[in-house]
Design a protein around this motif. Sequence first.
Motif, PDB file in Angstrom:
ATOM      1  N   GLY A 100      -2.954  15.258  -0.179  1.00 45.24           N
ATOM      2  CA  GLY A 100      -3.798  14.202   0.372  1.00 45.24           C
ATOM      3  C   GLY A 100      -3.123  12.840   0.322  1.00 45.24           C
ATOM      4  O   GLY A 100      -3.247  12.027   1.251  1.00 45.24           O
ATOM      5  N   LEU A 101      -2.377  12.602  -0.758  1.00 46.85           N
ATOM      6  CA  LEU A 101      -1.650  11.334  -0.881  1.00 46.85           C
ATOM      7  C   LEU A 101      -0.552  11.227   0.176  1.00 46.85           C
ATOM      8  O   LEU A 101      -0.319  10.153   0.739  1.00 46.85           O
ATOM      9  N   PHE A 102       0.134  12.323   0.465  1.00 49.32           N
ATOM     10  CA  PHE A 102       1.137  12.309   1.533  1.00 49.32           C
ATOM     11  C   PHE A 102       0.486  11.995   2.877  1.00 49.32           C
ATOM     12  O   PHE A 102       1.044  11.257   3.702  1.00 49.32           O
ATOM     13  N   SER A 103      -0.701  12.560   3.102  1.00 55.14           N
ATOM     14  CA  SER A 103      -1.408  12.271   4.355  1.00 55.14           C
ATOM     15  C   SER A 103      -1.759  10.790   4.448  1.00 55.14           C
ATOM     16  O   SER A 103      -1.609  10.164   5.505  1.00 55.14           O
ATOM     17  N   ARG A 104      -2.217  10.215   3.324  1.00 53.57           N
ATOM     18  CA  ARG A 104      -2.553   8.788   3.321  1.00 53.57           C
ATOM     19  C   ARG A 104      -1.325   7.933   3.571  1.00 53.57           C
ATOM     20  O   ARG A 104      -1.390   6.910   4.259  1.00 53.57           O
ATOM     21  N   LEU A 105      -0.175   8.356   3.027  1.00 55.62           N
ATOM     22  CA  LEU A 105       1.054   7.611   3.254  1.00 55.62           C
ATOM     23  C   LEU A 105       1.418   7.644   4.738  1.00 55.62           C
ATOM     24  O   LEU A 105       1.792   6.624   5.323  1.00 55.62           O
ATOM     25  N   GLY A 106       1.279   8.821   5.337  1.00 55.77           N
ATOM     26  CA  GLY A 106       1.565   8.941   6.764  1.00 55.77           C
ATOM     27  C   GLY A 106       0.623   8.102   7.603  1.00 55.77           C
ATOM     28  O   GLY A 106       1.036   7.449   8.575  1.00 55.77           O
ATOM     29  N   GLU A 107      -0.655   8.097   7.229  1.00 51.63           N
ATOM     30  CA  GLU A 107      -1.642   7.290   7.962  1.00 51.63           C
ATOM     31  C   GLU A 107      -1.309   5.799   7.849  1.00 51.63           C
ATOM     32  O   GLU A 107      -1.453   5.036   8.806  1.00 51.63           O
TER      33      GLU A 107
ATOM     34  N   GLU B  67       9.623  20.889  -3.457  1.00 48.90           N
ATOM     35  CA  GLU B  67       9.457  20.527  -2.049  1.00 48.90           C
ATOM     36  C   GLU B  67       8.777  19.170  -1.920  1.00 48.90           C
ATOM     37  O   GLU B  67       9.168  18.340  -1.091  1.00 48.90           O
ATOM     38  N   SER B  68       7.760  18.949  -2.757  1.00 46.62           N
ATOM     39  CA  SER B  68       7.059  17.666  -2.701  1.00 46.62           C
ATOM     40  C   SER B  68       7.960  16.515  -3.144  1.00 46.62           C
ATOM     41  O   SER B  68       7.906  15.419  -2.581  1.00 46.62           O
ATOM     42  N   ARG B  69       8.788  16.768  -4.162  1.00 48.78           N
ATOM     43  CA  ARG B  69       9.691  15.707  -4.626  1.00 48.78           C
ATOM     44  C   ARG B  69      10.736  15.387  -3.557  1.00 48.78           C
ATOM     45  O   ARG B  69      11.091  14.223  -3.355  1.00 48.78           O
ATOM     46  N   GLN B  70      11.244  16.419  -2.876  1.00 47.91           N
ATOM     47  CA  GLN B  70      12.190  16.173  -1.800  1.00 47.91           C
ATOM     48  C   GLN B  70      11.512  15.404  -0.673  1.00 47.91           C
ATOM     49  O   GLN B  70      12.098  14.493  -0.075  1.00 47.91           O
ATOM     50  N   ARG B  71      10.275  15.786  -0.387  1.00 47.64           N
ATOM     51  CA  ARG B  71       9.526  15.082   0.654  1.00 47.64           C
ATOM     52  C   ARG B  71       9.312  13.626   0.256  1.00 47.64           C
ATOM     53  O   ARG B  71       9.386  12.716   1.097  1.00 47.64           O
ATOM     54  N   LEU B  72       9.043  13.393  -1.032  1.00 45.79           N
ATOM     55  CA  LEU B  72       8.849  12.029  -1.517  1.00 45.79           C
ATOM     56  C   LEU B  72      10.135  11.212  -1.354  1.00 45.79           C
ATOM     57  O   LEU B  72      10.102  10.047  -0.921  1.00 45.79           O
ATOM     58  N   THR B  73      11.287  11.827  -1.679  1.00 45.20           N
ATOM     59  CA  THR B  73      12.566  11.145  -1.482  1.00 45.20           C
ATOM     60  C   THR B  73      12.774  10.808  -0.010  1.00 45.20           C
ATOM     61  O   THR B  73      13.203   9.698   0.342  1.00 45.20           O
ATOM     62  N   ASP B  74      12.484  11.776   0.859  1.00 43.25           N
ATOM     63  CA  ASP B  74      12.621  11.546   2.298  1.00 43.25           C
ATOM     64  C   ASP B  74      11.726  10.401   2.771  1.00 43.25           C
ATOM     65  O   ASP B  74      12.131   9.584   3.612  1.00 43.25           O
ATOM     66  N   GLU B  75      10.507  10.357   2.244  1.00 42.18           N
ATOM     67  CA  GLU B  75       9.570   9.309   2.664  1.00 42.18           C
ATOM     68  C   GLU B  75      10.056   7.934   2.192  1.00 42.18           C
ATOM     69  O   GLU B  75       9.904   6.938   2.906  1.00 42.18           O
ATOM     70  N   ARG B  76      10.632   7.884   1.002  1.00 44.97           N
ATOM     71  CA  ARG B  76      11.182   6.612   0.523  1.00 44.97           C
ATOM     72  C   ARG B  76      12.319   6.139   1.435  1.00 44.97           C
ATOM     73  O   ARG B  76      12.402   4.958   1.797  1.00 44.97           O
ATOM     74  N   LEU B  77      13.215   7.076   1.791  1.00 38.60           N
ATOM     75  CA  LEU B  77      14.321   6.723   2.688  1.00 38.60           C
ATOM     76  C   LEU B  77      13.805   6.317   4.062  1.00 38.60           C
ATOM     77  O   LEU B  77      14.305   5.371   4.679  1.00 38.60           O
ATOM     78  N   ARG B  78      12.798   7.055   4.533  1.00 39.92           N
ATOM     79  CA  ARG B  78      12.232   6.721   5.841  1.00 39.92           C
ATOM     80  C   ARG B  78      11.589   5.338   5.818  1.00 39.92           C
ATOM     81  O   ARG B  78      11.745   4.548   6.745  1.00 39.92           O
ATOM     82  N   LEU B  79      10.862   5.041   4.728  1.00 36.18           N
ATOM     83  CA  LEU B  79      10.214   3.734   4.601  1.00 36.18           C
ATOM     84  C   LEU B  79      11.254   2.613   4.624  1.00 36.18           C
ATOM     85  O   LEU B  79      11.071   1.590   5.295  1.00 36.18           O
ATOM     86  N   ALA B  80      12.365   2.839   3.900  1.00 36.95           N
ATOM     87  CA  ALA B  80      13.427   1.822   3.878  1.00 36.95           C
ATOM     88  C   ALA B  80      14.059   1.666   5.259  1.00 36.95           C
ATOM     89  O   ALA B  80      14.351   0.547   5.708  1.00 36.95           O
TER      90      ALA B  80
ATOM     91  N   GLU C 154       0.832  -1.204   0.000  1.00 37.59           N
ATOM     92  CA  GLU C 154       0.000   0.000   0.000  1.00 37.59           C
ATOM     93  C   GLU C 154       0.868   1.257   0.000  1.00 37.59           C
ATOM     94  O   GLU C 154       0.588   2.222  -0.722  1.00 37.59           O
ATOM     95  N   CYS C 155       1.948   1.249   0.781  1.00 42.08           N
ATOM     96  CA  CYS C 155       2.863   2.397   0.809  1.00 42.08           C
ATOM     97  C   CYS C 155       3.489   2.624  -0.570  1.00 42.08           C
ATOM     98  O   CYS C 155       3.576   3.765  -1.045  1.00 42.08           O
ATOM     99  N   GLN C 156       3.914   1.540  -1.210  1.00 39.48           N
ATOM    100  CA  GLN C 156       4.533   1.672  -2.525  1.00 39.48           C
ATOM    101  C   GLN C 156       3.524   2.165  -3.555  1.00 39.48           C
ATOM    102  O   GLN C 156       3.860   2.983  -4.433  1.00 39.48           O
ATOM    103  N   ARG C 157       2.278   1.697  -3.437  1.00 40.97           N
ATOM    104  CA  ARG C 157       1.242   2.149  -4.376  1.00 40.97           C
ATOM    105  C   ARG C 157       0.984   3.652  -4.216  1.00 40.97           C
ATOM    106  O   ARG C 157       0.854   4.372  -5.215  1.00 40.97           O
ATOM    107  N   ILE C 158       0.940   4.118  -2.975  1.00 39.83           N
ATOM    108  CA  ILE C 158       0.710   5.548  -2.725  1.00 39.83           C
ATOM    109  C   ILE C 158       1.889   6.376  -3.247  1.00 39.83           C
ATOM    110  O   ILE C 158       1.702   7.444  -3.838  1.00 39.83           O
ATOM    111  N   ILE C 159       3.108   5.869  -3.046  1.00 37.18           N
ATOM    112  CA  ILE C 159       4.294   6.571  -3.543  1.00 37.18           C
ATOM    113  C   ILE C 159       4.232   6.718  -5.062  1.00 37.18           C
ATOM    114  O   ILE C 159       4.542   7.778  -5.618  1.00 37.18           O
ATOM    115  N   ASN C 160       3.814   5.650  -5.755  1.00 39.54           N
ATOM    116  CA  ASN C 160       3.673   5.725  -7.214  1.00 39.54           C
ATOM    117  C   ASN C 160       2.602   6.737  -7.610  1.00 39.54           C
ATOM    118  O   ASN C 160       2.758   7.471  -8.599  1.00 39.54           O
ATOM    119  N   GLU C 161       1.509   6.797  -6.833  1.00 39.71           N
ATOM    120  CA  GLU C 161       0.455   7.778  -7.107  1.00 39.71           C
ATOM    121  C   GLU C 161       0.964   9.200  -6.914  1.00 39.71           C
ATOM    122  O   GLU C 161       0.604  10.115  -7.665  1.00 39.71           O
TER     123      GLU C 161
END
Length: 710
Positions: A508-515, A647-660, A374-381
Amino acid sequence: MSKDKNTRLVTALNTMADLAGQRQVIGNNEIGLGMILQSYRCREEAQMVTDGLFRIVVMGTFTSGKSTLINALLGSRVLPESALPSTAILTFVQFGCEEDDVEIHYKDIVNEDGSITQGRIEHISKDEFMQTYRYGIADAETLISTGNVPRFKNVAYSIIRSSLPLMQNGVNIVDTPGLEDKEVATELALDIAAKAQAIVYVCSERGFAEADREYFNENFKGNPGNVFFILNKTDLIASNVEREQALERVRQDVKGCFTKADGSVDEALMYKRVFGLSSLLALDARRGMTFDEDLQKDVPLSQEKIELKLQRSQFLPFEEALLEFLSTDERCVAQYGKVFRTLLGTYNDAVEKVREDLGIYEHNAEMTAEQKAECQRIINEIETGLEATETAFDNCTLKLQNTIALLIRNAIDSVDSTWEVDLAILHEKIRFGMKDYLSLAVSNINLFKPKEKRMEEMKRLLQPFSQIIADHISEKIDHFMETNKSVLQNAIGEAEQSVNTNLVNVAGLFSRLGETLTESPEMGKQEDQDWLQAVISYCVGDASAIVKNCAGGHTAWMEFIRKAVFNGVWQWMVIQIVTGGWGIIICGLIEWLQIKNGKNEMVDRMLTDSKNAALKEIHTKLDERLHEMNANIAIKVNEVKSAKCGESRQRLTDERLRLAEIERNINDNHFNADHERQRTTGILTTMASEIKCCYLDVFGIPYAEELATL
């Protein structure tokens, strides 16, 4: 700034950088929160304090005269003055004797392991700098089609040297690209403002816009004392009474920035920080030169005119106040305040990160395959959503450019639509008869005067005539733009809604990823952002000023119209002067006979020919003006796109690193969440203690504000 306090501030900044940065073991303690960006900012601030650098940032909206004000302070044209940004990279003015040497600083490189490789520095001449980094029309087209201009992409900023006394003792002057409100401001401009020890906020003769007021009322609260407010271009305000009224409106706009703790306004400080002046008059006086519109070149000024321009500019009181600020304890207080803003910002970011990380570990004793998927699907979205957002920004640029260009062309064409009716109105204003024809004829056939003198005399005689037509054309265009401003407002609304829909979707997608990661709902909702109106205000002014700003502002517009009208009248006169000046005398006699018979055919023809010549001249120049305006729109919209999507792309990179990292820690049998809590909360405690101790050492009183906690 005393050496001891200087050293104490540097120590605090470096300590905070170590605590926030990469994980490392010092003695028996493991420190570091992985906040590489915040760590880098602390070390950068520490280096500025060590070097004694003091940044004065000049802010303001489009055509407010920021570059001219800086040049007036320096006494020479160090920065280009133009309606179109002349260079595409940020430029700092610093003290130095090598005035023909420009340093090009390239961006730092963030490596895969999170470490930072410092960017290289290139040295070039001023001429080469202006040629290489000048932003042109071709660059605007490249920006629209590709989203960036390759030769600017990796450049962070440049440094130009000046040996003038003002620049001594570490003073840096920074000309920002324009700041509207907090939602519209580029990341670059916000970052510069955050690093400033003093700010000069400039508005044009029209005063501050609503976006300006919102920005400084929110960011300059608490009676900071290091912000100067400038009402520029006061030479364009007709009378002393109107100038004082405009200055009082500025004081009313900014008084919230000078409110003390008890709610009263520090009027003494406000009057020391608010000024009305003309940067252009001051610059002319300092250079001893002024630009002649007719000759299209600089011409020297007499000593008498130099003194008169400097007096009329009212520039000296501002300059004296700035120099006093830079040479007294006020500068030290501003420097200290800037350092503590950096320390507090780093601490607050650290509290937020630790809170989020601990929340994730508490809710994820293990991460299921479904949760990972689910996390990977949201990241792709999110990735897809960012691409759609960038496309919406590009479509927004094209829509605005096309709408405004069509509106301007229609406004100019509207002058013709009621011309027959307008002739009667103009006849009431113009009294051009036998006496005027004779004066023109005598001036033209006076062979004892050189051609330049005769032209000057003709211009003087035709000035009232051309002024009336110029005013009429300007009023007609103003009326059309004001009547049809809803067309632009609708285009802004539609474009803004399209972009905001995509921005809200990504948020909204970032919020769903956090949830999904924390298994708890995030609070808050992404609101639509009102950013595009401020971009348009920056690029073209309000609806009635769009055409004027295409010509470089109100004064440039009126001069442009007057010249076009004069050229039209002059061409008409040349046709009549088939036998020297006697042709004009004959025209005068014919006109006199026509007036006797109740006719005004010749004046009608002069008016119509002059109007046609003016409109032809406007249309000839219009494409060039529209290119400049379109380039400005492309630049500003792309800056907002880069800031928001970047900013969103940097946040996306951070979230990928955090997920790993979460997955690694959860799967690591040796990872202990309780130990991580103790480690990170211990770091926060040390950070808070360092801030309080440093404040006491520097100011001699305890830090009274409540620090954020988990």
